[in-house]
Design a protein around this motif. Structure first.
Motif, short mmCIF file in Angstrom:
data_model
loop_
_atom_site.label_atom_id
_atom_site.label_comp_id
_atom_site.label_asym_id
_atom_site.label_seq_id
_atom_site.Cartn_x
_atom_site.Cartn_y
_atom_site.Cartn_z
N ARG A 35 0.84 -1.20 0.00
CA ARG A 35 0.00 0.00 0.00
C ARG A 35 0.88 1.25 0.00
O ARG A 35 1.33 1.70 1.05
CB ARG A 35 -0.94 -0.02 1.20
CG ARG A 35 -1.85 -1.24 1.17
CD ARG A 35 -2.93 -1.23 2.21
NE ARG A 35 -3.99 -2.14 1.81
CZ ARG A 35 -5.11 -2.35 2.47
NH1 ARG A 35 -5.35 -1.69 3.57
NH2 ARG A 35 -6.02 -3.19 2.01
N ASP A 74 -3.80 -3.35 8.46
CA ASP A 74 -5.14 -2.83 8.10
C ASP A 74 -5.35 -1.47 8.76
O ASP A 74 -5.75 -0.50 8.12
CB ASP A 74 -6.21 -3.83 8.56
CG ASP A 74 -7.62 -3.34 8.24
OD1 ASP A 74 -7.83 -2.84 7.12
OD2 ASP A 74 -8.49 -3.45 9.13
N ASP A 125 -4.95 2.64 6.88
CA ASP A 125 -5.99 3.68 6.84
C ASP A 125 -5.47 4.99 7.43
O ASP A 125 -5.74 6.08 6.91
CB ASP A 125 -7.24 3.27 7.64
CG ASP A 125 -8.27 2.52 6.78
OD1 ASP A 125 -7.85 1.83 5.84
OD2 ASP A 125 -9.48 2.64 7.07
N ALA A 167 -7.73 0.61 -1.42
CA ALA A 167 -7.70 0.14 -0.03
C ALA A 167 -8.96 0.53 0.73
O ALA A 167 -9.24 -0.01 1.80
CB ALA A 167 -6.46 0.68 0.68
#
Ligand code: IPM
Ligand code: MG
Length: 355
Positions: free
Chosen positions: A91, A238, A242, A274
């Motif tokens: 990411r 996770d 964010d 995402a």
């Protein structure tokens, strides 16, 4: 997805890529079309393909009667991740200078800019560990109650392979890995730290530091510029991805690549934004298509070996941002250069800038 396909089409034409795109329903569209979040025909098509470009799935409020194991998040997304062995989730979080106004941090905290690659382990940990269930039990006082169990489990080889991905990625960037764990409390954290340290010795040219996850969550806000590659287990990745995305202006800017092992020089991959589905703005021409578009760029890079075409898309995105185009999520009226546009207009501008 419509905008990403538009950009992909423009890119394929410009670079004369023999790209064949086939569409198939998944998530609630799969339930509507074939009664399953991941219809058999969709899965079969995925198996025949070299890569999957995935939209977002999950509408938490739609049809609560469908059991949790059959809902899109578990039955489609997590199933595909497991089914195809997609253990490495990349990411890339970047705050372009022109988007400085959209970052929630004060300019002095943004340092020389934010450029972080979160490397998240994707097929282990709490998401998949067994046992995983909700059960009814009797407490010591004889009363009945519910108990939910999720299991956090990692084996050494699972940690080793994701650590290699992080160190190899760091070599192509600024040469630093920050490995995240909770080694002061969790057995998993200790194994994670020991294993990453051992693998790190094979990469003498890459710097390694370890950080507790709670401290990392704070450091992201205080001094994000210190991070290059951030290596995490599934759940920590996770959460932190964010947080990192918010630093880069919006979750609508964050693409991801989920990769399995490379065999015969080919890497099957799954590419998705995402963020989630944002049902409140669906169909209103408000969504930011950039995460999906940048996911298509990652696909060209990692599964099709076309770094040139991937870079062309990434440059096109930077150009339109630089030109001031902003969907609502990254629009800030205090930025004199900002011009508010819809989803389609953003996609059109990026597609035009690719050539
Ligand atoms: C993500 C998402 C998913 C996850 C959800 C939708 C299951 O939040 O890809 O980050 O938790 O992995
Ligand atoms: Mg998430």
């Amino acid at each position: 997805m419509r905008e990403a396909l538009k950009v992909l089409d423009a890119t394929a034409r410009h670079f004369q890529l023999p790209l064949k795109v086939t569409e198939a329903p998944v998530g609630w569209a799969g339930i509507d079309a074939a009664g399953k979040a991941l219809p058999d025909a969709t899965l079969a098509l995925c198996r025949e393909s070299d890569a999957i470009l995935f939209g977002s799935v999950g509408l938490p409020d739609r049809d609560p009667t469908i059991p949790k194991e059959e809902r899109p998040e578990r039955a489609a997304l997590l199933r595909i991740r497991k089914e195809f062995g997609l253990f490495a989730n990349l990411r890339p979080v970047q705050l372009p200078k022109a988007l400085s106004h959209s970052c929630p941090l004060k300019p002095e905290r943004q340092g020389d800019g934010i450029d972080i690659l979160v490397v998240r382990e994707l097929t282990g940990g709490l998401y998949f560990g067994q046992p995983k269930r909700t059960e009814e039990i009797t407490l010591a006082d004889g009363s009945r109650t519910q108990r939910a169990i999720d299991t956090l489990v990692y084996t050494t080889p699972e940690i080793e392979r994701i650590a290699h991905v992080a160190f190899r990625s760091a070599r192509l960037r600024r040469g630093k890995v920050t490995s995240i764990d909770k080694a002061n409390v969790l057995e998993n954290g200790v194994l994670w730290r020991d294993t990453v340290s051992r693998i790190g010795r094979e990469y003498a040219d890459v710097g390694l530091e370890h950080m507790f996850v709670d401290n990392a969550a704070m450091q992201f806000l205080l001094r994000p510029a210190q991070f290059d590659v951030v290596l995490c287990e599934n759940m920590f990745g996770d959460i932190l991805s964010d947080e990192a995305a918010a630093l880069a202006g919006s979750l609508g800017m964050l693409p991801s690549a989920s990769l399995g092992a490379t065999t015969d020089g080919r890497t099957f991959g799954f590419y998705e934004p995402a963020g989630g589905t944002a049902p409140d703005i669906a169909g209103k021409d408000l969504a930011n298509p950039i995460a999906q578009i940048l996911s298509a760029a990652l696909m060209l890079r990692h599964s099709f070996g076309r770094d040139d075409a991937a870079k062309a898309i990434e440059r096109a995105v930077l150009k339109v941002i630089h030109d001031g185009l902003r969907t609502g999520d990254i629009f800030n009226a205090a930025d004199p250069a900002a011009r508010r546009v819809g989803t389609r207009q953003m996609g059109d501008a990026i597609a035009a800038a690719v050539g």
